[in-house]
Design a protein around this motif. Structure first.
Motif, PDB file in Angstrom:
ATOM      1  N   ARG A 124       4.559  10.668   8.302  1.00 20.10           N
ATOM      2  CA  ARG A 124       5.472  11.472   7.479  1.00 20.10           C
ATOM      3  C   ARG A 124       5.953  10.681   6.263  1.00 20.10           C
ATOM      4  O   ARG A 124       6.166  11.240   5.180  1.00 20.10           O
ATOM      5  CB  ARG A 124       6.662  11.921   8.323  1.00 20.10           C
ATOM      6  CG  ARG A 124       7.649  12.823   7.583  1.00 20.10           C
ATOM      7  CD  ARG A 124       8.781  13.275   8.477  1.00 20.10           C
ATOM      8  NE  ARG A 124       9.648  12.180   8.879  1.00 20.10           N
ATOM      9  CZ  ARG A 124       9.749  11.706  10.109  1.00 20.10           C
ATOM     10  NH1 ARG A 124       9.030  12.253  11.086  1.00 20.10           N
ATOM     11  NH2 ARG A 124      10.560  10.709  10.399  1.00 20.10           N
ATOM     12  N   CYS A 125       6.109   9.384   6.436  1.00 14.97           N
ATOM     13  CA  CYS A 125       6.570   8.513   5.345  1.00 14.97           C
ATOM     14  C   CYS A 125       5.426   8.003   4.477  1.00 14.97           C
ATOM     15  O   CYS A 125       5.646   7.178   3.591  1.00 14.97           O
ATOM     16  CB  CYS A 125       7.362   7.343   5.920  1.00 14.97           C
ATOM     17  SG  CYS A 125       8.945   7.808   6.650  1.00 14.97           S
ATOM     18  N   GLY A 126       4.210   8.472   4.737  1.00 13.69           N
ATOM     19  CA  GLY A 126       3.085   8.138   3.868  1.00 13.69           C
ATOM     20  C   GLY A 126       2.268   6.940   4.268  1.00 13.69           C
ATOM     21  O   GLY A 126       1.439   6.465   3.486  1.00 13.69           O
ATOM     22  N   THR A 127       2.446   6.432   5.482  1.00  7.58           N
ATOM     23  CA  THR A 127       1.661   5.283   5.946  1.00  7.58           C
ATOM     24  C   THR A 127       0.305   5.759   6.439  1.00  7.58           C
ATOM     25  O   THR A 127       0.188   6.322   7.532  1.00  7.58           O
ATOM     26  CB  THR A 127       2.391   4.530   7.068  1.00  7.58           C
ATOM     27  OG1 THR A 127       3.657   4.073   6.595  1.00  7.58           O
ATOM     28  CG2 THR A 127       1.573   3.341   7.546  1.00  7.58           C
ATOM     29  N   THR A 128      -0.712   5.530   5.636  1.00 10.00           N
ATOM     30  CA  THR A 128      -2.067   5.919   6.027  1.00 10.00           C
ATOM     31  C   THR A 128      -2.793   4.794   6.750  1.00 10.00           C
ATOM     32  O   THR A 128      -3.800   5.027   7.418  1.00 10.00           O
ATOM     33  CB  THR A 128      -2.890   6.344   4.798  1.00 10.00           C
ATOM     34  OG1 THR A 128      -2.862   5.296   3.820  1.00 10.00           O
ATOM     35  CG2 THR A 128      -2.302   7.613   4.183  1.00 10.00           C
ATOM     36  N   LEU A 129      -2.289   3.559   6.621  1.00  8.29           N
ATOM     37  CA  LEU A 129      -2.849   2.399   7.313  1.00  8.29           C
ATOM     38  C   LEU A 129      -1.712   1.563   7.864  1.00  8.29           C
ATOM     39  O   LEU A 129      -0.813   1.159   7.119  1.00  8.29           O
ATOM     40  CB  LEU A 129      -3.702   1.555   6.350  1.00  8.29           C
ATOM     41  CG  LEU A 129      -4.133   0.159   6.832  1.00  8.29           C
ATOM     42  CD1 LEU A 129      -4.973   0.248   8.100  1.00  8.29           C
ATOM     43  CD2 LEU A 129      -4.913  -0.567   5.729  1.00  8.29           C
ATOM     44  N   ALA A 130      -1.733   1.315   9.169  1.00 17.33           N
ATOM     45  CA  ALA A 130      -0.693   0.504   9.810  1.00 17.33           C
ATOM     46  C   ALA A 130      -1.323  -0.560  10.683  1.00 17.33           C
ATOM     47  O   ALA A 130      -2.328  -0.314  11.361  1.00 17.33           O
ATOM     48  CB  ALA A 130       0.229   1.381  10.648  1.00 17.33           C
ATOM     49  N   SER A 131      -0.715  -1.744  10.673  1.00 20.74           N
ATOM     50  CA  SER A 131      -1.119  -2.817  11.574  1.00 20.74           C
ATOM     51  C   SER A 131      -0.023  -2.950  12.630  1.00 20.74           C
ATOM     52  O   SER A 131       1.049  -3.492  12.369  1.00 20.74           O
ATOM     53  CB  SER A 131      -1.300  -4.126  10.810  1.00 20.74           C
ATOM     54  OG  SER A 131      -1.874  -5.118  11.639  1.00 20.74           O
ATOM     55  N   TYR A 132      -0.306  -2.419  13.818  1.00 16.94           N
ATOM     56  CA  TYR A 132       0.698  -2.292  14.876  1.00 16.94           C
ATOM     57  C   TYR A 132       0.633  -3.431  15.893  1.00 16.94           C
ATOM     58  O   TYR A 132      -0.432  -3.724  16.435  1.00 16.94           O
ATOM     59  CB  TYR A 132       0.478  -0.999  15.658  1.00 16.94           C
ATOM     60  CG  TYR A 132       0.843   0.284  14.967  1.00 16.94           C
ATOM     61  CD1 TYR A 132       2.165   0.603  14.666  1.00 16.94           C
ATOM     62  CD2 TYR A 132      -0.143   1.229  14.660  1.00 16.94           C
ATOM     63  CE1 TYR A 132       2.498   1.811  14.072  1.00 16.94           C
ATOM     64  CE2 TYR A 132       0.182   2.451  14.073  1.00 16.94           C
ATOM     65  CZ  TYR A 132       1.504   2.723  13.776  1.00 16.94           C
ATOM     66  OH  TYR A 132       1.823   3.928  13.190  1.00 16.94           O
TER      67      TYR A 132
END
Length: 446
Positions: A124-132
């Motif tokens: 929703r906040c626009g994070t298309t790539l995340a390193s979790y």
């Protein structure tokens, strides 16, 4: 069928190279970018594509197309405790809040609920790539990977490893950690989803023996995997690491073979010059986490120093040391921290004379440079800039459709630069009308 987005287009090509088109276009086919520029008619005439087969999306005058945001460092399980413990330093915060929270993820139902929420919130906040970062628990970490895949987010997922200097209720043996990591890598590969990749994740050097670090380094090398961890976040933490390993923080990782071109280290607030030189030599990147560095009283990271030394830098929310899952908020905080650092380096407090640390050559981060850190810089740090991060032809279409008029319509037309600046300084998730990953609409509407 190709889709062409027509209107204002913004992206970056390097830290100091911002490119925009006021009346531009991005053409997409099968999730890949096949054209970008300011002369759509010329592109169409040379592309040999039948114009009747093209679907057009026209942006309004207060909208623009941006690459998706990259969150280079986020702890997914800590979403359950976001906003808590912001008045204590790192090590106390870990023991009081974080380790007890993460230990709860042996409960699969709890894990499913939180991991569904954090992926929804970041998209929703626009994070298309995340390193979790996930937790030590293998089964719940796979739930996070499956949830990212289900919702269509591009993600690096890490099963956290820690075999010492952790609470008895939240620690593994070396063999358990290694076997769990190998099983996790195999399970992620079995998902066969190009958007979701495994990343080797020692929590930090303090919570891992050298034996474990070396075995994790061997796994990363054997399978050519990404690596993520923390480095030089807090002064007390740094001293403990030095006491344990009898060397610098960076050298401890390097001795284990964990500093590679596919490694990201979060924070880097207090890196020494020789550590920076080593990271550059290895091709290891730093993820700047300005909110967390402030909230947990860790310090101020001089990003310009790292970049001038040749390091690649991206941005991270570092939830829940950071108090927001929004990369846009991290971008705003990065600019603020840079301004504060500029004040410290240049101001001459009345009656005190010049400071010993005064540096009149320091340059604040511009909003365009910070935008780079949030997009292409993050993708480059995560060694995925050949796939995402900007609108270069051949890359996947990971994008945001932003509308700055959602909250309040501007009283006059805005230039391209003003559209981006207004979004950066006044925007939030409500301004992000649509989120695309690999050409697929995963959030919002057009």
């Amino acid at each position: 069928m190709p889709t062409v987005y027509r209107g204002t287009i913004v992206h970056t090509k390097s830290f100091n190279e911002f490119e925009s088109f006021k009346e531009g276009f991005v053409a997409v086919e099968d999730g890949k970018i096949i054209g970008i520029g300011g002369d759509y008619d010329n592109w169409l005439s040379t592309s040999k594509i039948n114009a009747d087969l093209i679907s057009e999306v026209r942006l309004s005058r207060f909208q623009f197309l941006s690459p998706g945001f990259c969150d280079g460092h986020i702890h997914a399980p800590q979403y359950a405790q976001i906003g808590l413990g912001m008045s204590v330093p790192l090590l106390d915060w870990l023991n009081t809040y974080t380790f007890p929270t993460e230990a709860k993820y042996v409960d699969k139902e709890f894990a499913q609920k939180i991991y569904r929420s954090v992926v929804e919130a970041t998209l929703r906040c626009g994070t298309t790539l995340a390193s979790y970062f996930a937790t030590n628990n293998l089964e719940s970490t796979l739930i996070l990977a499956e949830e990212a895949a289900r919702q269509g987010q591009r993600a690096l997922i890490g099963k956290v490893c820690s075999n010492c200097n952790s609470p008895d209720f939240y620690v593994e043996t070396t063999d358990e950690s290694v076997r769990g990591t190998e099983a996790f890598v195999a399970a992620i590969r079995k998902l066969n989803n190009p958007l979701v990749l495994p990343t080797i994740t020692p929590r930090f050097a303090l919570s891992c023996s050298m034996e474990l670090l070396q075995k994790l380094g061997n796994i990363a090398k054997q399978y050519d995997l990404h690596v993520q961890s923390h480095i030089s976040e807090n002064l007390t933490e740094i001293e403990v690491v030095r006491d344990i390993f009898k060397t610098s923080y960076a050298n401890a990782y390097d001795d284990a073979g964990l500093l590679t071109k596919k490694t990201v280290m979060a924070h880097g607030v207090h890196l020494q010059d020789d550590e920076i030189a080593l990271l550059k030599k290895r091709g290891t990147a730093i993820i700047h986490c300005p909110a967390s560095n402030t909230n947990l009283n860790s310090g101020i990271c001089d990003v310009q120093r790292l970049i001038k030394a040749g390091l690649t830098v991206g941005l991270g929310t570092d939830v829940s040391g950071g108090n927001s899952v929004s990369v846009l908020t991290a971008l705003q905080r990065a600019i603020e921290v840079s301004k504060h650092l500029d004040f410290f380096k240049k101001q001459n407090i009345l009656g005190t004379g010049r400071s010993e640390t005064q540096d009149n050559d320091y340059q604040q981060l511009t909003y365009k440079q910070a935008f780079y850190l949030a997009t292409l810089g993050g993708a480059k740090a995560l060694a995925l800039d050949h796939i995402t991060g900007n609108f270069s032809v051949g890359k996947d279409f990971d994008a945001l459709l932003v509308d700055v008029s959602v909250l309040e319509k501007p009283h006059r037309p805005l230039t391209v630069d003003e559209l981006l600046e207004k979004f950066i300084y006044t925007g939030d998730d409500r301004n992000i009308k649509a989120v695309y990953v690999a050409g697929k609409l995963v959030k919002g509407t057009v």
